[in-house]
Each structure stands twice: as C-alpha cells, then as structure tokens.
Design a protein around this motif. Structure first.
Motif, PDB file in Angstrom:
ATOM      1  N   TYR A 180       3.674  19.930   0.479  1.00 37.48           N
ATOM      2  CA  TYR A 180       3.337  18.619   0.726  1.00 37.48           C
ATOM      3  C   TYR A 180       4.128  17.944   1.823  1.00 37.48           C
ATOM      4  N   PRO A 181       3.531  18.023   2.955  1.00 36.85           N
ATOM      5  CA  PRO A 181       4.404  17.212   3.975  1.00 36.85           C
ATOM      6  C   PRO A 181       4.802  15.770   3.774  1.00 36.85           C
ATOM      7  N   ILE A 182       6.047  15.221   4.254  1.00 32.70           N
ATOM      8  CA  ILE A 182       6.333  13.841   3.799  1.00 32.70           C
ATOM      9  C   ILE A 182       5.692  12.859   4.996  1.00 32.70           C
ATOM     10  N   HIS A 183       4.959  12.309   4.611  1.00 29.63           N
ATOM     11  CA  HIS A 183       4.231  11.131   5.630  1.00 29.63           C
ATOM     12  C   HIS A 183       4.923   9.710   5.311  1.00 29.63           C
ATOM     13  N   LYS A 184       4.377   8.977   6.257  1.00 30.30           N
ATOM     14  CA  LYS A 184       4.825   7.574   5.927  1.00 30.30           C
ATOM     15  C   LYS A 184       3.799   6.818   4.764  1.00 30.30           C
ATOM     16  N   ARG A 185       4.621   5.844   4.178  1.00 32.45           N
ATOM     17  CA  ARG A 185       3.918   4.980   3.238  1.00 32.45           C
ATOM     18  C   ARG A 185       2.615   4.659   3.738  1.00 32.45           C
ATOM     19  N   GLY A 186       1.638   4.416   2.863  1.00 28.83           N
ATOM     20  CA  GLY A 186       0.278   3.921   3.310  1.00 28.83           C
ATOM     21  C   GLY A 186      -0.578   4.823   3.918  1.00 28.83           C
ATOM     22  N   SER A 187      -0.203   6.000   4.311  1.00 25.91           N
ATOM     23  CA  SER A 187      -1.104   6.917   4.795  1.00 25.91           C
ATOM     24  C   SER A 187      -2.154   7.610   4.090  1.00 25.91           C
ATOM     25  N   GLN A 188      -3.002   8.387   4.342  1.00 23.62           N
ATOM     26  CA  GLN A 188      -3.992   9.000   3.629  1.00 23.62           C
ATOM     27  C   GLN A 188      -3.486  10.284   2.772  1.00 23.62           C
ATOM     28  N   GLY A 189      -2.316  10.875   3.216  1.00 23.13           N
ATOM     29  CA  GLY A 189      -1.764  12.061   2.780  1.00 23.13           C
ATOM     30  C   GLY A 189      -2.626  13.273   3.138  1.00 23.13           C
ATOM     31  N   VAL A 190      -2.364  14.252   2.228  1.00 23.54           N
ATOM     32  CA  VAL A 190      -3.026  15.504   2.515  1.00 23.54           C
ATOM     33  C   VAL A 190      -3.712  15.923   1.266  1.00 23.54           C
ATOM     34  N   ARG A 191      -4.754  16.930   1.574  1.00 23.27           N
ATOM     35  CA  ARG A 191      -5.660  17.189   0.499  1.00 23.27           C
ATOM     36  C   ARG A 191      -4.743  18.062  -0.450  1.00 23.27           C
ATOM     37  N   ASN A 192      -4.913  17.823  -1.977  1.00 25.09           N
ATOM     38  CA  ASN A 192      -4.152  18.772  -2.957  1.00 25.09           C
ATOM     39  C   ASN A 192      -4.929  19.788  -3.596  1.00 25.09           C
ATOM     40  N   LEU A 193      -6.372  19.343  -3.648  1.00 25.47           N
ATOM     41  CA  LEU A 193      -7.144  20.319  -4.092  1.00 25.47           C
ATOM     42  C   LEU A 193      -8.504  20.331  -3.843  1.00 25.47           C
ATOM     43  N   ARG A 194      -9.212  21.413  -3.436  1.00 27.38           N
ATOM     44  CA  ARG A 194     -10.516  21.359  -2.756  1.00 27.38           C
ATOM     45  C   ARG A 194     -11.549  21.167  -4.101  1.00 27.38           C
ATOM     46  N   ARG A 215       0.868  -1.264  -0.054  1.00 25.76           N
ATOM     47  CA  ARG A 215      -0.335  -0.081  -0.236  1.00 25.76           C
ATOM     48  C   ARG A 215       0.949   1.192  -0.103  1.00 25.76           C
ATOM     49  N   GLY A 216       0.423   2.168  -0.975  1.00 25.82           N
ATOM     50  CA  GLY A 216       1.304   3.414  -0.874  1.00 25.82           C
ATOM     51  C   GLY A 216       0.681   4.496  -0.600  1.00 25.82           C
ATOM     52  N   ILE A 217      -0.832   4.389  -0.443  1.00 19.92           N
ATOM     53  CA  ILE A 217      -1.774   5.376  -0.262  1.00 19.92           C
ATOM     54  C   ILE A 217      -2.835   4.899   0.192  1.00 19.92           C
ATOM     55  N   ARG A 218      -3.784   5.261   1.464  1.00 21.97           N
ATOM     56  CA  ARG A 218      -4.760   4.666   2.047  1.00 21.97           C
ATOM     57  C   ARG A 218      -5.915   5.585   1.345  1.00 21.97           C
ATOM     58  N   LEU A 219      -6.603   4.899   0.527  1.00 19.16           N
ATOM     59  CA  LEU A 219      -7.577   5.706  -0.365  1.00 19.16           C
ATOM     60  C   LEU A 219      -8.983   5.788   0.329  1.00 19.16           C
ATOM     61  N   HIS A 220      -9.712   6.951   0.251  1.00 19.43           N
ATOM     62  CA  HIS A 220     -11.156   7.104   0.595  1.00 19.43           C
ATOM     63  C   HIS A 220     -12.030   6.154  -0.165  1.00 19.43           C
ATOM     64  N   GLU A 221     -13.352   5.959   0.062  1.00 16.18           N
ATOM     65  CA  GLU A 221     -14.251   5.340  -0.571  1.00 16.18           C
ATOM     66  C   GLU A 221     -14.379   5.744  -2.020  1.00 16.18           C
ATOM     67  N   GLY A 222     -14.306   5.109  -3.013  1.00 18.38           N
ATOM     68  CA  GLY A 222     -14.589   5.625  -4.510  1.00 18.38           C
ATOM     69  C   GLY A 222     -13.422   6.283  -4.837  1.00 18.38           C
ATOM     70  N   ASP A 223     -12.325   6.436  -4.447  1.00 18.82           N
ATOM     71  CA  ASP A 223     -11.153   7.185  -4.908  1.00 18.82           C
ATOM     72  C   ASP A 223     -10.204   6.186  -5.438  1.00 18.82           C
ATOM     73  N   GLU A 224      -9.327   6.524  -6.381  1.00 19.18           N
ATOM     74  CA  GLU A 224      -8.375   5.908  -7.013  1.00 19.18           C
ATOM     75  C   GLU A 224      -7.166   6.763  -7.210  1.00 19.18           C
ATOM     76  N   VAL A 225      -5.917   6.341  -7.433  1.00 23.55           N
ATOM     77  CA  VAL A 225      -4.823   6.734  -7.998  1.00 23.55           C
ATOM     78  C   VAL A 225      -4.684   7.204  -9.458  1.00 23.55           C
ATOM     79  N   VAL A 226      -4.435   8.309  -9.707  1.00 23.65           N
ATOM     80  CA  VAL A 226      -4.378   8.631 -11.176  1.00 23.65           C
ATOM     81  C   VAL A 226      -2.860   8.753 -11.626  1.00 23.65           C
ATOM     82  N   SER A 227      -1.967   9.441 -10.757  1.00 18.29           N
ATOM     83  CA  SER A 227      -0.797   9.324 -11.158  1.00 18.29           C
ATOM     84  C   SER A 227       0.504   9.251 -10.038  1.00 18.29           C
ATOM     85  N   MET A 228       1.731   9.158 -10.435  1.00 17.11           N
ATOM     86  CA  MET A 228       2.680   8.898  -9.534  1.00 17.11           C
ATOM     87  C   MET A 228       3.793  10.118  -9.984  1.00 17.11           C
TER      88      MET A 228
END
Length: 809
Positions: free
Chosen positions: A726-740, A683-696
C-alpha cells in the motif's frame, strides 16, 4: 393632611429597606451581647416573670406561649412554640436553655407534641442569663402596646452566642454560628482579659473549635482557624464510625452523626445509595439506637471492602456534611459580620457594662440603707428622748418634725424610726444594727473601689468565667481532627494489575492478572470471560486498578472510568454490561476502547476516524476526566465515529483508512496537525459516491514491513496483503484499491492489522461466531478478490471481526 409627592420606585426601595431591617433586627439575627434573637429573649424573660425557676415545677407550654404572645411577641403562636422547643432540644442546643417535660421532638425529626401537652421551665444555665435583671443592669423598653417593659438584652453571665451558636435567615443575609464548649470559651475569655492586645490570629489559635451537641469529627483545624479570623467559612463534620468483623463479614457502626442531620433521613439516604449502586455493597442497615445512645449498623456485602464502602458513603451521603459559618450578629442595632476576637470583646464589653450598672445600683441601695441604719442607731442610743417625743406629739407628722430637729436626723431616718418595732430597743438588736452598719460601709467601700477600677471589673468577669466553667463545664463532644484530606477512595485500593476484557456485545470483565497461569509455548490459553454463542472478546488488555479506560462512542463522546469501578469477577465469568457504567443515549454505541493509564498523558495523541472520511488528531491533555462524558469530535449531521486509536507523539506512525467499497488511503501522521476538542477534523480520504469509512489502521512506521492488512467482506471472503503493497499517499487522497469488489464477495466489513500468529473471530448477522487462524489465509497481492474464510448460511452475512491478541490468544 399634607400631600407628599415622590416616585413609586423611591417609596418601594425605602419601604423594602425598612422591612428588611425589621426582619434582620427584630426576628432573625441574634444580638452579639446575649446571643439571643428577640423571640428567644422574650420567652426566657416571660418564664422568669412566671417564676418558672429550675428548682420549681414546670408549667404548660401553651401557658408560656400565651404569656409571650400576649405581652411581648405579637406573632404566631407556632413561631413562639418552635423557638421554645428548639431551646429544649439537647441535640439542637449544646447547653439547652429550657428544661422540657414531654415530647419535644427527636433527632429523627419527629415533631414535638402540641403545646397543650408539654410543660417547661428554665434550665439552670438559663437562670444565669437572667441573673441581676432586676438591678437596672440592662435597658428596658416599652413592649408593642406600651403597657409593659421588656429588656433590650439580657444580662447574660454566660457567653451564649458562642456556647449554643445561632442560625437564621433574614432578608438578603443569614447567620450561622456553631456551638462551642463552655469550658474552652470561658478560658479564652479569661486569657483575652489578661491580654486584650492579642491579635486575631492569637485569639483564633486559643479555641480548639466547635463542639456540636451531636458530637462527630470536625475536620481541618486550619480551616477553623481561618473562620475564627474572618468570621466566615465552611466546616466539614464527619460521623464517628468504626468497622467491626461479625460472622465472617464486616459492618460499619455509626455512633455519632453530623449536627443538624436527621438520623432517619440519613438511614434512608444510605439505603437509597446502596439500592442505586451498580455493585452489591450493603446487605442490610439497621437502627439500633436506644437510651444508651445512637447506633446505626451497616452490614457490608460479603465481597465488598468495608473501608471503600465507608468512604463512598462519606462522599455520597450525609455521613459527612459541610457546616457553613457566617458569624453575622446585631451590634448596636446594626447587622455586622464579626470574627471570634470581636465577638469575645463585645461580650466582655457587655458584661463590663452589666457589672458596672449592677454595682451602681447596689451602691445606691446600700447607701440608702446605711443612711436609714445610721438613724436607727441614733434613735436606739437616745431611746428615752424618742419615746418622749412620740408620746408628746399631736400626730405622726409632728412627731417626725420633732425627731428631725431634736435628734438631727433626716426625714427618711425619722420615718424609719417611727416604723421601728419595740423589739429593736433591746441591747441585742442594738448590736445587730451596729454590725449591719459596719457591713454596709464595707460593701459600699468595695463597690466604690470596684466602680473606680476597670481592672477590678475585669477580674469580676474572670471570676464569673471560673464559676460557670466549674458549674457547667463538661467534656468535649466533637473531636477536632488535624486532617485536611478529602474522602479519597483510591487511598484504600491497591494498584494491582488486572485484565480488562470487553466483548463485542458490550460485556466488561475485570480479573486479577495473577488468575492467569504462565503457560509454555503452544498452550491452549485461558478463558478470560464466558461469552454467548453470538458474542466474542473484542478487547483485552492488561492495566491496573487505578488506571483509566476510555470509551469512544459513535456520537463522538469520550467516556472515562477508573478500572476499580469495574466489577471484579473470577476468571471465566460473564462480566457486566457496559451500559451499567455509562448513561448512553438510545442511539449511542461504543465504537472503540482505549487503555489510558493513570493520567491524560500529553505525549499521547488520540486519532478519530469518521464514516464520512474525516480524521482528527487530538492530544489526550485536551480532555478531562468527567463521568458524564466529554465531546471528542464535533460531527456533521449523518456522520459518526467508526474507529479511534492512541499513538505516541514522539514516534512516527502511519494512518490508513479503509472504506466500504474496498479502498485504502495510507498517509503519514505528520500530515495531520493537532486540533482542539470542538474541531470537526479534516479530510482523511476522498470518498467515491456512496462509499464510507469502515475502519482505521494505525501502525508504527518501522513495522510497516512486518504486518499485513486483513480485509473481510460481508459474504465471508478474506484477503491478507502485505502493508508494504500500500503506497503512502497524502492525506485526503482517494487512496488505492484494496480489494476487487464483485457480486460474489460483497462490501467490505472491516480492515485490520494482523501478524502470522493472530487468530480472528468473525461474527455473522445470525449471531454465529467463527474463529480461524490468520495463517489459514495465504498472503496475496493488494488488488485481488480474496478467498473464502467464513462459511455462511444462505441469507447470512459477516457483520464484524476482530484479531485476537495478547493474554487471551
């Protein structure tokens, strides 16, 4: 009848073994002494009995086949005729044993005419195999119905097994022996006789190699040496070719082809390869063969390199073949794998036995004749007494009895005296008898000495070898090459620098770097590839022709291609669709392109991000260059690869995953361990329901303060924020909001790393491509809505974007 009880398995095993040995010995495998299979031996013996000498007329093949089948070989007439035909084909036999008249087939695999139309007789060299067969030189055994006698083996003055080779498939085993040059084999036999203690290696080193009737080039002389030492191996035979310039084009001329290859089939192979090639390499192919010899002309396309085309044809067609060698023979009634030294020794032993038996036969014949001549001489010296005895005898028997008593001769001598003509009573005839007797005694003395000396018999064999070399020796047809190199197209390709350009819709173009002129700052740049309105350049990088480019698909497969395989275009041309280079499945799409270099560098790591938030780190050394693709990540159902990148293992990097709903999780590369190819990632990021990764996003740790992240939404809003936000988190966390996210801006299309001087191309669902400068967007804080950067028509939306950097910017 006595009943025999045994298990069915034992009966089947024994019956099958008996059948196998019958096929091995009785049909498929040649005898080491005369190098012939039974059907070949019976054909030659029958032709000899029919008196079909080379100096005489031919006879219908059907007559010969009937003779063989009726007397010695009770099998199908086609099997006999096929063997007869092969012995007459100069492209099959190095030294044909049958002289054929009529259509006996061709190198194009055209079938021979029916046996009723063709005629045949023995070739001159075949007569050498049958010489002295009437002089008790070989054992004769009953034929199949025990009404006639046939030879177990022919006397064979020539080493037929090595001269013409052999091929045959039996039950559970096969033989394949290449042909050789008669002069070279004769010299080797003579040298072996002079030094019978030679080792296998020494014998192997004295024979150049096979000499095929169709010529060609035999590669790797050391491999040939090994075959002669062991009795098995593989020989590479390459066509004899040349490259000519003709009317501003090149063409390949083929004048010799590998042994056993059909010329017509070879031309079809070349034409089929050219047809299926992704590039236009051959414009025409013609067969210009005539009575002067074989000639195939391959016209090369104007922009193709003849050397590269030739090497590809050698690799992918029968212009180069492998001849598998298995020197399996019948030795004293048993199948045996022999090396060259053993075959030579077996032939010499056979000839020793033949010469010894012939000498014994001749000695006995001369001895009998000398005995008779001795009696005739006695009679001629006492002719008066002989006349009186004959005149006064009551009958023949009493005359013979009187002669034996009075002249003291044997009964055989007395019978010869009674058969003597009156002309033998002259003085001249008396002198002839003395001369004949003298010659007989000398011949007997020579034969007696020969039978008592193995060395003299060996010298006779050497004389035979000198004779056949002088009478039948000819120039070698196959060239022996010292080269051990395999076909390597890359040896002919300069490792020039090229620009590889790949568009969003999958068009690939390769252009020489020198096509791009150096420009001063502020220039408009060069067009590297011409695109349609709904397409744009997504990847551009400088590499070399001999380097690799890697393509990662949404299904997790990693495809490799050497860059010289890309069609080279003039600057500004459209390029070629990537599907021409890979066999992708219908639902498979290229998601990422990586410039790899010449090798799979173990100091490079590949990073793969999936839609479900998985991240995987894998060393490039885990892969291998396979044309059909290599699995890079194992995916769960419904998951797919969205992005990939290369990093240097020795550098510190930051990995960031961006999601559809506007989240970014950045973490250090050290948080992810290296995995094997079959791993599913972690796991690289913990996703919210209905969310998905679009880029790296991958960037070096020391450039985090110099770049920004650009995020664009489907409704055309863009936002540029410093990566330092963008703060550096641990792998697998939810991360931070990038855009409202709001109804106004829609979902995130992608996030990319940019700098001030970059340009962006965004593509919409309706096929429009919009180009703008990164500097047109103000730098804002991370958690903002952004500004409009793409003007969209109603119902249209942004589907992808990419930064423009490098040579085309």
């Amino acid at each position: 009848m006595e009943e025999i009880k045994r298990s069915i398995s034992e009966e089947l095993v024994e019956s099958y073994m008996n059948y196998s040995m019958s096929v091995i010995i009785g049909r498929a495998i040649p005898d080491v002494r005369d190098g012939l299979k039974p059907v070949q031996r019976r054909i030659l013996f029958s032709m000899n009995e029919l008196n079909l000498k080379n100096s005489g007329p031919t006879k219908k093949s059907a007559r010969i086949v009937g003779e063989v089948m009726g007397k010695y070989h009770p099998h199908g007439d086609m099997a006999i005729y096929d063997a007869l035909v092969r012995m007459a084909q100069d492209f099959t036999m190095r030294y044909p044993l049958v002289h054929g008249q009529g259509n006996f087939g061709s190198i194009d695999r055209d079938p021979p005419a029916a046996s009723r139309y063709t005629e045949a007789k023995l070739s001159k060299i075949a007569e050498e195999m049958l010489e002295d067969i009437e002089e008790n030189t070989v054992d004769m055994v009953p034929n199949f119905d025990e009404t006639l006698k046939e030879p177990v083996v022919l006397p064979s003055k020539i080493p037929q097994l090595l001269l013409n080779g052999a091929s045959g498939i039996a039950v559970g085993m096969a033989t394949s022996i290449p042909p050789h040059n008669i002069g070279e084999v004769a010299d080797l036999i003579s040298k072996f006789i002079d030094n019978p203690e030679m080792t296998d290696d020494e014998v192997a080193s004295l024979l150049k190699g096979p000499d095929f009737p169709t010529g060609g080039i035999v590669m790797d002389s050391e491999a040939i040496r090994n075959i002669y030492r062991t009795g098995r191996g593989s020989i590479v035979i390459r066509s004899r070719t040349s490259i000519e310039d003709h009317k501003n084009r090149s063409r390949i001329i083929v004048t010799e082809i590998p042994y056993g290859v059909s010329k017509a089939s070879l031309i079809e192979q070349i034409a089929e390869y050219a047809k299926n090639s992704k590039e236009n390499i051959i414009s025409d192919i013609r067969d210009e063969s005539d009575k002067e010899g074989l000639r195939i002309v391959i016209e090369i396309a104007r922009n193709a390199d003849a050397n590269i085309v030739l090497n590809r044809l050698l690799k992918h067609t029968a212009l180069e073949t492998h001849f598998a060698v298995q020197m399996l023979v019948i030795d004293h009634g048993k199948p045996k794998l022999m090396n060259l030294k053993q075959i030579i020794k077996a032939f010499i032993d056979h000839r020793y036995e033949v010469i010894k038996r012939r000498s014994e036969y001749e000695f006995e014949k001369f001895s009998k004749r000398a005995h008779i001549v001795e009696g005739l001489i006695k009679a001629s010296r006492a002719i008066g007494t002989v006349v009186d005895i004959v005149k006064n005898s009551r009958d023949l028997e009493s005359a013979i009895d009187s002669l034996t008593k009075i002249l003291e001769v044997s009964r055989e001598q007395a019978e010869a005296i009674m058969d003597m003509k009156l002309q033998r009573l002259t003085t001249l005839e008396h002198a002839k008898l003395d001369e004949e007797y003298k010659n007989l005694i000398e011949s007997m003395g020579r034969l007696h000495a020969l039978l008592g000396s193995d060395r003299m018999i060996m010298e006779e064999i050497k004389k035979d070898m000198e004779y056949i070399k002088s009478k039948y020796g000819d120039a070698r047809r196959s060239e022996i090459s010292q080269s051990t190199e395999n076909i390597n197209i890359e040896d002919l390709i300069p490792d020039d620098e090229i620009v590889v350009t790949i568009t969003h819709n999958g068009y690939v173009s390769a252009t020489k770097l020198e096509s791009y002129k150096m420009q001063s700052r502020g220039g408009k740049g060069n067009i590297s590839i011409r695109t349609r309105e709904d397409d744009y350049v997504e990847h551009t990088f400088v590499t070399t022709k001999l380097s690799y480019t890697g393509f990662i698909t949404n299904l997790g497969k990693f495809y490799f291609i050497k860059n010289y395989n890309f069609q080279e275009n003039e600057k500004g041309s459209k390029g070629k669709l990537i599907l021409n280079y890979f066999n992708l499945s219908p639902n498979e799409k290229v998601k990422s392109v990586i410039s790899i270099g010449h090798t799979l560098d173990p100091s490079k790591d590949m990073w793969i991000a999936t839609k479900s938030g998985k991240i995987k780190r894998i060393s490039l050394s885990e892969f291998s260059f396979k044309s059909n693709g290599v699995l890079a990540i194992k995916l769960e159902d419904g998951d797919e690869v969205v992005d990939s990148a290369l990093t240097d293992t020795n550098e510190k990097n930051i990995i960031a995953l961006s999601t559809l709903k506007g989240f970014v999780n950045a973490f250090k590369d050290e948080d992810v361990r290296k995995m094997g190819r079959m791993a599913m990632g972690i796991r690289g990021i913990r996703l919210h329901e209905g969310d998905e990764v679009v880029s790296m996003i991958v960037l070096k740790a020391d450039e985090a303060d110099k770049v920004q992240l650009l995020t664009i939404t489907e409704k055309g809003l863009g936002k540029r924020s410093p990566f330092s936000d963008y703060p550096i988190h641990k792998r697998g966390s939810q991360g931070v909001r990038n855009l409202r996210l709001t109804a106004k801006n829609g979902l995130v299309v992608s996030t990319a790393k940019v700098v001030e001087d970059d340009e962006i191309i965004a593509v919409t669902a309706n096929g429009k491509a919009i180009r703008f400068k990164v500097s047109d967007l103000s730098v804002t804080s991370r958690n903002t809505q952004g500004f409009r950067c793409v003007d969209l028509d109603p119902e249209d939306k942004v589907v992808a974007f990419t930064p423009l950097r490098g040579i085309d910017s």
